[in-house]
Design a protein around this motif. Structure first.
Motif, short mmCIF file in Angstrom:
data_model
loop_
_atom_site.label_atom_id
_atom_site.label_comp_id
_atom_site.label_asym_id
_atom_site.label_seq_id
_atom_site.Cartn_x
_atom_site.Cartn_y
_atom_site.Cartn_z
N LEU A 138 45.67 81.37 -79.87
CA LEU A 138 44.96 80.93 -78.66
C LEU A 138 43.69 80.18 -79.03
CD1 LEU A 138 45.44 84.14 -76.51
CD2 LEU A 138 46.46 81.91 -76.04
N ALA A 139 42.98 80.67 -80.04
CA ALA A 139 41.75 80.00 -80.48
C ALA A 139 42.05 78.63 -81.08
CB ALA A 139 41.01 80.87 -81.49
N ALA A 140 43.11 78.55 -81.88
CA ALA A 140 43.50 77.26 -82.48
C ALA A 140 43.83 76.25 -81.39
CB ALA A 140 44.68 77.46 -83.42
N ASP A 141 44.51 76.71 -80.35
CA ASP A 141 44.84 75.82 -79.24
C ASP A 141 43.57 75.35 -78.54
OD1 ASP A 141 46.90 74.64 -77.38
OD2 ASP A 141 45.86 75.95 -75.96
N ASP A 142 42.63 76.26 -78.38
CA ASP A 142 41.35 75.91 -77.76
C ASP A 142 40.61 74.85 -78.56
OD1 ASP A 142 38.93 76.26 -76.10
OD2 ASP A 142 38.13 77.30 -77.87
N LEU A 143 40.70 74.93 -79.89
CA LEU A 143 40.01 73.98 -80.77
C LEU A 143 40.80 72.71 -81.01
CD1 LEU A 143 38.75 76.50 -83.47
CD2 LEU A 143 37.28 75.17 -81.95
N GLY A 144 42.08 72.71 -80.65
CA GLY A 144 42.93 71.59 -81.00
C GLY A 144 43.21 71.56 -82.50
N LEU A 145 43.21 72.75 -83.12
CA LEU A 145 43.38 72.89 -84.57
C LEU A 145 44.76 73.45 -84.86
CD1 LEU A 145 41.77 72.71 -87.29
CD2 LEU A 145 41.12 75.11 -86.91
N ASP A 146 45.37 72.99 -85.93
CA ASP A 146 46.67 73.52 -86.30
C ASP A 146 46.55 75.01 -86.60
OD1 ASP A 146 49.56 72.89 -87.33
OD2 ASP A 146 48.63 74.15 -88.87
N PRO A 147 47.46 75.85 -86.07
CA PRO A 147 47.35 77.31 -86.27
C PRO A 147 47.39 77.71 -87.74
CG PRO A 147 48.88 76.82 -84.48
CD PRO A 147 48.53 75.51 -85.11
N VAL A 148 48.18 77.02 -88.56
CA VAL A 148 48.22 77.34 -89.98
C VAL A 148 46.88 77.01 -90.63
CG1 VAL A 148 49.23 76.67 -92.20
CG2 VAL A 148 50.71 77.15 -90.25
N GLU A 149 46.30 75.89 -90.26
CA GLU A 149 45.02 75.50 -90.83
C GLU A 149 43.93 76.49 -90.46
OE1 GLU A 149 42.06 73.75 -92.93
OE2 GLU A 149 44.23 73.48 -93.11
N MET A 150 43.94 76.96 -89.22
CA MET A 150 42.92 77.93 -88.83
C MET A 150 43.06 79.21 -89.63
SD MET A 150 41.56 79.15 -85.13
CE MET A 150 40.21 80.31 -85.01
N ARG A 151 44.28 79.63 -89.85
CA ARG A 151 44.49 80.82 -90.67
C ARG A 151 43.99 80.58 -92.09
NH1 ARG A 151 48.21 81.09 -86.63
NH2 ARG A 151 48.71 83.19 -85.86
N ARG A 152 44.36 79.44 -92.65
CA ARG A 152 43.99 79.14 -94.02
C ARG A 152 42.47 79.18 -94.22
NH1 ARG A 152 47.33 76.81 -97.41
NH2 ARG A 152 48.52 75.77 -95.75
N ARG A 153 41.72 78.67 -93.26
CA ARG A 153 40.26 78.62 -93.38
C ARG A 153 39.62 80.00 -93.40
NH1 ARG A 153 38.57 73.58 -89.31
NH2 ARG A 153 39.94 72.01 -90.32
N ASN A 154 40.35 81.02 -92.94
CA ASN A 154 39.76 82.35 -92.81
C ASN A 154 40.36 83.40 -93.74
OD1 ASN A 154 37.79 82.29 -90.33
ND2 ASN A 154 39.59 81.07 -89.72
N LEU A 155 41.31 83.01 -94.61
CA LEU A 155 41.97 83.98 -95.47
C LEU A 155 41.03 84.59 -96.50
CD1 LEU A 155 45.36 82.16 -96.18
CD2 LEU A 155 45.00 84.14 -94.69
N ILE A 156 41.26 85.85 -96.82
CA ILE A 156 40.51 86.53 -97.88
C ILE A 156 41.06 86.03 -99.22
CG2 ILE A 156 39.94 88.76 -98.92
CD1 ILE A 156 40.67 89.98 -96.11
N PRO A 157 40.22 85.51 -100.11
CA PRO A 157 40.71 85.01 -101.40
C PRO A 157 40.97 86.16 -102.38
CG PRO A 157 38.36 84.73 -101.27
CD PRO A 157 38.78 85.27 -99.93
#
Length: 772
Positions: free
Chosen positions: A391-410
């Motif tokens: 839902l947040a990715a849709d709000d931002l117009g951001l690809d859902p995979v990209e939003m996940r990738r930006r927040n993953l624990i390394p």
């Protein structure tokens, strides 16, 4: 074929099970046995007046009609819920510590859910018992009921228990409320969503079945019946119900045709059958009908979450919080609170989220109790965070995979302490994500969506990243013994209900000791021959059994050194062991372990026989990425899953073939709830889905072929590096499929909808969007 740990070999038990040689509880028969049937409440809430069994007892062949009054006359105890213990006690809203009352197996004064047992009929045949049960007349006085989860805590709702105001059983909080509020206040964006995780039923292939035998000459009860925890069940019945020593009761699980958590509880029939057998002096059997199970058994899930996500304009997640309302049902069943509280930590997922807070409220309703069902809170937690990220990715117009990738624990952040109870020891989440999206051809989705549109269909894609706790701290015991012919017998305290435990034991004994697979037998959970154990649940058995069998094999090898030295005429200190053989170091003189086991009876009265109890003190964290694709027919609302990919990290894979099987089954159960499974109960507490004509479950034709990948990262939480696989498929499939469905609906500005995505619900969402 080589049988060794880590190799894909076919299941050892399948030949027996698929040729009808399995032994389930209903297969067990005894001379002079009789049969039981339950008289169950047709009301969700009602006072019980008189119970008239005159007509039933007049039928030839009816032996007894037993009620709560008979139970009390025999001065028997009650079943109890051991709870799910936290570092601090659960509290009721007024601050009192939550204490669950014991439960008698037959209702005495009133019933509080449809299907609650009020009497038991025992007769010469099952058909006769069922017919007689229909003749038992109960004087009912119906009372107001509340069944809806959202309405349970309303001040005007009828009470389930007088000592639980507003039906609110407990409130428990996780995380840091102040830090989370601060993060929300400084976030540039906040999104809120009400999410519903509907009620479902486990529906194992084998209905619950119990047969009890009482031997008067030794005052001993033996119970055959599906249970995941034989020793716990024996302890409860001995201590709390019959008030006798544990040596006076034996539990034999036998083969179990599925469980998914349902058979880890202690149903009232587990107390009623041995009671009847002891009272009548005859074996008593009861096997549930399918409709009886669906209505009266414990159910799963049933949660409403009011979730919020705080994030920045670049997609960085700052905080997550949720108000969870969990329907506990009419009673707190054995482990019934666990799904609400034990896996809340999964709400932060695999993401770097600095602040989180979850407030869990458990409410009573006039419905069947809920209990752990495959995942036991894990799918619910994953559903919250994975839906909110979409839902947040849709709000931002951001690809859902990209939003996940930006927040993953390394990986370099491990061990990673999350803000919600868990500390992850290891994980390579981005690699798991990359493998899954590549195998799913995520980049090519837009072209596939165009092709679907040309055929008049809506196409959607959904991604989920799930993580869960497994193999919680505890113990398990495995014993290994050999006979004079060199045959091996493995005795384990765990219980197999479809996972393939026997296969793994055979792999270890065959691979490490060189014993032919056909010469290895396995017995689990049978208290007549297994000394002690814990049982199976929470994806614990792989870690515990592999650790214990490894240890006991080492002990057996050590126990055989003296015999091997005698056979080889060598100094024991000069022997080395490998590939199933003792060898005199730096020579070609060797002898197989099998030969040593046969010869050991000359040196050891019992031959080689060792037992090992192992302890594991840390939790493991299986994790996965799932990518699901669906097509929706906008004219009918029907949903078809056309592709589904998973990349899973379950640590060291004892048998990759078994891992794949567990993942496929788990995916089907998660997708089944997303698409069709639904335990519908009306506002008065009447179940409307009481048979397979009403309660839909997925078939093979409802799903596409799976793409199954793995990325094992062994854990240090146990010596074998196993993380567990039993629930991983379900936990990630549920949000992945729902994300795909809502992605398809969102392409025409429809939705979002909650599960199950029934055609009517999907169609209404599309019609609403068209009318807007």
């Amino acid at each position: 074929m080589k049988f060794s740990p880590g190799i894909s070999v076919p299941r050892s038990e399948d030949t027996r099970l698929l040729t009808g040689k399995g032994l389930y509880a209903d297969d067990k028969t005894f001379p002079n046995q009789c049969h039981a049937a339950m008289v169950r409440s047709p009301h969700a809430h009602a006072s019980i007046g008189t119970i008239d069994a005159t007509a039933a007892l007049a039928m030839p062949g009816v032996l007894a009609v037993l009620t709560a009054a008979d139970w009390e006359a025999d001065q028997l105890g009650a079943l109890f819920n051991p709870g799910f213990y936290l570092r601090e006690p659960l509290r009721m809203p007024d601050g009192r510590e939550y204490v669950n009352p014991e439960r008698k197996p037959l209702a005495a004064d009133k019933v509080i859910f449809v299907g609650e047992a009020v009497a038991m009929v025992v007769a010469e045949t099952a058909a006769l018992a069922a017919d007689a049960a229909e003749l038992v007349e109960v004087d009912w006085e119906p009372l107001p009921a509340v069944a809806d989860t959202a309405a349970a805590a309303d001040p005007s709702a009828p009470l389930v228990r007088e000592d639980v105001p507003n039906n609110v059983l407990f409130i428990h909080e996780f995380g840091d409320a102040a830090a989370t509020e601060s993060a929300f206040l400084r976030a540039s964006r906040v999104i809120r969503q009400r999410l519903v995780c509907n009620r479902v039923h486990a529906n194992p292939m084998e209905p619950r079945s119990i047969i009890a035998l009482y031997e008067q000459e030794r005052d001993h009860l033996t119970i055959w019946g599906g249970t995941q925890s034989a020793f716990f069940l024996r302890g409860m019945l001995a201590e709390r119900v019959f008030r006798i020593g544990e040596d006076k009761i034996d539990i034999i699980p036998g083969d179990l045709g599925g469980s998914f958590g349902l058979k880890d509880t202690v149903p009232v029939e587990m107390a009623l059958m041995p009671w009847a057998a002891r009272r009548l002096g005859r074996p008593v059997k009861w096997t549930a009908t399918r409709s009886e199970m669906i209505v009266s058994d414990n159910h799963g899930r049933d949660m409403i979450a009011n979730a919020e996500l705080a994030y920045d304009d670049d997609g960085t997640i700052l905080a997550v919080r949720s108000e969870n309302l969990n329907n506990i049902g009419a009673f707190v069943e054995c482990w019934g609170i666990a799904p609400a509280i034990s896996n809340v930590g999964g709400t932060v997922g695999v993401y770097r989220i600095a602040a989180a807070h979850v407030r869990v409220t458990g409410v009573l309703t006039h419905t069947s109790p809920t209990c752990p069902y495959r995942g036991a809170g894990r799918p619910e937690a994953a559903y919250i965070i994975e839906r909110m990220i979409d839902l947040a990715a849709d709000d931002l117009g951001l690809d859902p995979v990209e939003m996940r990738r930006r927040n993953l624990i390394p990986p370099e952040a491990m061990p990673y302490k999350t803000p919600l109870t868990f500390t992850y020891d290891c994980g390579e989440f981005e690699e798991v994500l990359d493998k899954a999206v590549a195998a799913a051809d995520y980049a090519g989705f837009s072209e596939r969506r165009k092709e679907s549109l040309e055929r008049g269909l809506l196409r959607g894609i959904g991604v989920s990243m799930s993580i869960e706790s497994s193999a919680t701290p505890g113990t398990e015991t495995v014993e290994l013994q050999f006979d004079r012919d060199g045959n091996a017998l493995v005795l384990s305290g765990s219980t197999n209900h479809g996972q393939g435990h026997e296969t793994v034991f055979v792999q270890y004994v065959s691979g490490l000791l060189g014993i032919e697979p056909s010469k290895v037998a396995v017995i689990e959970g049978d208290t007549r021959v297994v000394r002690t154990g814990v049982g199976t649940g929470g994806s614990r058995s792989a870690a515990y059994n592999a650790t214990a069998i490894t240890k006991v094999i080492e002990q057996c090898v050590a126990a055989g050194v003296a015999t091997a030295a005698r056979l080889l005429q060598a100094n024991p200190a000069d022997l080395v062991f490998g590939e199933g053989q003792y060898q005199v170091a730096q020579t070609e003189r060797r002898v197989s372990f099998a030969e040593v086991a046969r010869a050991s009876f000359a040196d050891i009265d019992t031959g080689i026989r060792e037992a090992a109890t192992v302890s594991i003190g840390a939790i493991a964290f299986p994790n996965a990425c799932q990518v699901s694709e669906v097509e929706i027919d906008p004219e009918t609302g029907s949903v078809e899953v056309v592709a589904h990919t998973i990349c899973d990290d379950v640590g060291y894979e004892l048998n990759p073939l078994l891992v794949k099987g567990q993942l496929m089954g788990g995916i089907m159960q998660g997708a089944g709830q997303a698409l069709m499974e639904d335990m519908v109960i009306d506002l008065e507490g009447q179940p409307l889905t009481g048979s397979f004509m009403d309660y839909a479950m997925p078939r093979a034709t409802d799903f596409s072929r799976f793409r199954l990948l793995s990325h094992p990262v062994p854990t240090l939480s146990n010596p074998v590096g196993v993380k567990g696989v039993g629930e991983s498929g379900t936990s990630g499939a549920l949000p992945a499929v729902m994300n795909a469905i809502n992605n398809a609906l969102g392409s025409v500005r429809a939705g979002p909808i909650d599960m199950p995505a029934l055609p009517a619900r999907v169609w209404r969402a599309l019609q609403t969007a068209r009318a807007a």
